[in-house]
Design a protein around this motif. Structure first.
Motif, PDB file in Angstrom:
ATOM      1  N   VAL A  37       0.697  -1.326   0.008  1.00  0.00           N
ATOM      2  CA  VAL A  37       0.076   0.375  -0.217  1.00  0.00           C
ATOM      3  C   VAL A  37       0.825   1.001   0.136  1.00  0.00           C
ATOM      4  O   VAL A  37       0.577   2.651  -0.616  1.00  0.00           O
ATOM      5  CB  VAL A  37      -1.587  -0.355   1.557  1.00  0.00           C
ATOM      6  CG1 VAL A  37      -1.963   1.704   0.944  1.00  0.00           C
ATOM      7  CG2 VAL A  37      -1.775  -1.572   1.132  1.00  0.00           C
ATOM      8  N   TYR A  41       0.234  -0.057  -4.278  1.00  0.00           N
ATOM      9  CA  TYR A  41      -1.194  -1.046  -4.068  1.00  0.00           C
ATOM     10  C   TYR A  41      -1.859  -0.043  -4.040  1.00  0.00           C
ATOM     11  O   TYR A  41      -2.098   0.671  -2.666  1.00  0.00           O
ATOM     12  CB  TYR A  41      -0.493  -2.073  -3.706  1.00  0.00           C
ATOM     13  CG  TYR A  41       0.888  -2.637  -4.410  1.00  0.00           C
ATOM     14  CD1 TYR A  41       1.596  -2.543  -5.030  1.00  0.00           C
ATOM     15  CD2 TYR A  41      -0.384  -4.326  -5.075  1.00  0.00           C
ATOM     16  CE1 TYR A  41       2.493  -3.730  -5.479  1.00  0.00           C
ATOM     17  CE2 TYR A  41       1.456  -5.366  -5.586  1.00  0.00           C
ATOM     18  CZ  TYR A  41       2.699  -5.076  -5.630  1.00  0.00           C
ATOM     19  OH  TYR A  41       3.311  -5.834  -6.930  1.00  0.00           O
ATOM     20  N   THR A  42      -3.220  -0.549  -4.434  1.00  0.00           N
ATOM     21  CA  THR A  42      -4.740  -0.192  -4.644  1.00  0.00           C
ATOM     22  C   THR A  42      -5.692  -1.110  -4.629  1.00  0.00           C
ATOM     23  O   THR A  42      -6.943  -1.253  -4.218  1.00  0.00           O
ATOM     24  CB  THR A  42      -5.207   0.825  -5.512  1.00  0.00           C
ATOM     25  OG1 THR A  42      -4.557   0.686  -6.924  1.00  0.00           O
ATOM     26  CG2 THR A  42      -4.140   1.900  -4.927  1.00  0.00           C
ATOM     27  N   LEU A  60      -5.052  -3.347   7.337  1.00  0.00           N
ATOM     28  CA  LEU A  60      -5.686  -2.144   7.195  1.00  0.00           C
ATOM     29  C   LEU A  60      -5.863  -1.177   7.682  1.00  0.00           C
ATOM     30  O   LEU A  60      -6.209  -0.445   7.628  1.00  0.00           O
ATOM     31  CB  LEU A  60      -6.756  -3.023   6.082  1.00  0.00           C
ATOM     32  CG  LEU A  60      -6.545  -3.801   4.991  1.00  0.00           C
ATOM     33  CD1 LEU A  60      -7.910  -4.519   4.484  1.00  0.00           C
ATOM     34  CD2 LEU A  60      -5.794  -3.063   4.182  1.00  0.00           C
ATOM     35  N   HIS A  68      -4.550   6.654   4.806  1.00  0.00           N
ATOM     36  CA  HIS A  68      -4.349   5.694   3.849  1.00  0.00           C
ATOM     37  C   HIS A  68      -5.947   6.470   3.472  1.00  0.00           C
ATOM     38  O   HIS A  68      -6.715   5.709   4.787  1.00  0.00           O
ATOM     39  CB  HIS A  68      -3.910   4.915   3.539  1.00  0.00           C
ATOM     40  CG  HIS A  68      -2.756   4.564   3.158  1.00  0.00           C
ATOM     41  ND1 HIS A  68      -1.705   4.484   1.758  1.00  0.00           N
ATOM     42  CD2 HIS A  68      -2.173   4.667   4.229  1.00  0.00           C
ATOM     43  CE1 HIS A  68      -0.899   4.863   2.242  1.00  0.00           C
ATOM     44  NE2 HIS A  68      -0.408   4.431   3.065  1.00  0.00           N
ATOM     45  N   ILE A  73      -8.894   1.766  -2.096  1.00  0.00           N
ATOM     46  CA  ILE A  73      -8.302   0.708  -1.702  1.00  0.00           C
ATOM     47  C   ILE A  73      -9.567  -0.510  -1.921  1.00  0.00           C
ATOM     48  O   ILE A  73     -10.163  -0.281  -1.534  1.00  0.00           O
ATOM     49  CB  ILE A  73      -7.004   0.226  -0.391  1.00  0.00           C
ATOM     50  CG1 ILE A  73      -6.339   0.891   0.333  1.00  0.00           C
ATOM     51  CG2 ILE A  73      -6.960  -1.448  -0.468  1.00  0.00           C
ATOM     52  CD1 ILE A  73      -5.174   1.062  -0.917  1.00  0.00           C
TER      53      ILE A  73
END
Ligand code: NAP
Length: 311
Positions: A37, A41-42, A60, A68, A73
């Motif tokens: 992330v 990266y999404t 997460l 974020h 994401i």
């Protein structure tokens, strides 16, 4: 780095590159998600059966509380085979949301078209032999539960994994929401051209799992199995672009509008696998890689029991 997206039939955008998390061990997988992330990266590909969603969920949670944005994401997960009945599927989806600390999942897949006997064991065995004990649950029942979750807003898009064209046809005929995505094994040795054309005609996007041919897997690879990353043609094309064989193989897939989810827990390789959008393979190079197709399946996990009612 900006990862391009594909518009799904559900109307949502899905990033064409995601991080695979299967065989990502606790400890390693947390770090991998964080590195990915932070590297841009999404999209993260998860599944209940990988047994590591709690760690991914913790990561997460940490990432979303440190700047974020959740909406940036894309998270995929998969309902496991022992949860195909309506009450079990409902329970599995709620457990997945809880493990990942999410209010909604971007994409939920039915992991396999076959149900296993419900209970504690994810791989229940028959008493008389070492074979899997199946259930008679129909994936259409499982699908209807996923449709209800879409209506509730807890899942945005729904899809399938490891389904063949007959199963997809039957699912479409018996559903109100058609599958947005089919996730299947796909790489230069197993190009799945017929199934991809079938899905394309029906507006179903393809995600390629094991897109590198799982080069490091001790689970599915046997000694002497071919290795896509050491194919002379792939190495030659990689050298011509100043790229690695892995980047060429992943680029070959995304250049055909296929979503890829390479797994890595190495910081260097996570970053390497994302550097796909600053070069283009020529038509001749694409054709050369097309020529490697040999119908070779690494993930040989299909039940093979033709007596199962929904195969
Ligand atoms: P893969 O992504 O093709 O290969 C992963 C292996 O390649 C790992 O051993 C990794 O080792 C190594 N690797 C990663 N990047 C590399 C690079 N640049 N150069 C050389 N080696 C590299 O195989 P996969 O894990 O089977 O598939 C990817 C994801 O698809 C899974 O993690 C899972 O999320 C999903 N999947 C879904 C299903 C399904 O039934 N729907 C089945 C299988 C997989 P390191 O970690 O050490 O880098």
């Amino acid at each position: 780095m900006t990862i391009p997206t594909l518009k799904l039939s559900s109307g949502y955008e899905m990033p064409v590159l995601g991080l695979g998390t299967w065989e990502g061990k606790p400890g390693e997988v947390e770090k991998a998600v964080e590195v990915a992330v932070n590297a841009g990266y999404t999209h993260i590909d998860c599944a209940w059966v990988y047994g590591n969603q709690m760690e991914i969920g913790e990561t997460l949670k940490r990432l979303f509380s440190s700047g974020h944005k959740r909406e940036n994401i894309f998270i995929t997960s998969k309902v496991w085979n022992t949860f195909h009945s309506a009450p079990a599927c409902k329970k599995n989806v709620l457990e997945i949301l809880c493990q990942l600390h999410l209010k909604y999942i971007d994409l939920m897949l039915i992991h396999w078209p076959i149900g296993y006997e419900e209970g504690g064991d994810p791989f229940p065995k028959r008493k008389d032999c070492d074979k899997i004990k199946y259930s008679n649950e129909d994936y259409v029942t499982t699908w209807k539960v996923l449709e209800d979750f879409v209506k509730e807003g807890k899942i945005r898009s729904i899809g399938i994994s490891n389904f063949n064209h007959k199963q997809i046809e039957r699912l479409i005929a018996n559903s109100t929401i058609k599958p947005a995505v089919l996730q299947i094994e796909m790489h230069p040795y197993l190009q799945q051209k017929k199934l991809r054309a079938f899905c394309s005609e029906r507006g179903i996007a393809i995600t390629a799992y094991s897109p590198l041919g799982c080069p490091g897997s001790t689970f599915f690879r046997k000694p002497g199995d071919p290795n896509i990353l050491t194919e002379p043609s792939v190495k030659k094309i990689a050298a011509a672009h100043g790229k690695t064989p892995a980047q060429v193989v992943l680029r070959w897939a995304v250049q055909q509008n296929v979503i890829v989810i390479p797994k890595s827990t190495s910081e260097t390789r996570i970053k390497e696998n994302a550097a796909l959008f600053d070069f283009q393979l020529t038509e001749a190079e694409m054709k050369e890689i097309d020529g490697l197709d040999r119908g070779w399946r690494f993930v040989d996990f299909s039940p093979g029991d033709s007596d199962h009612p929904h195969l």
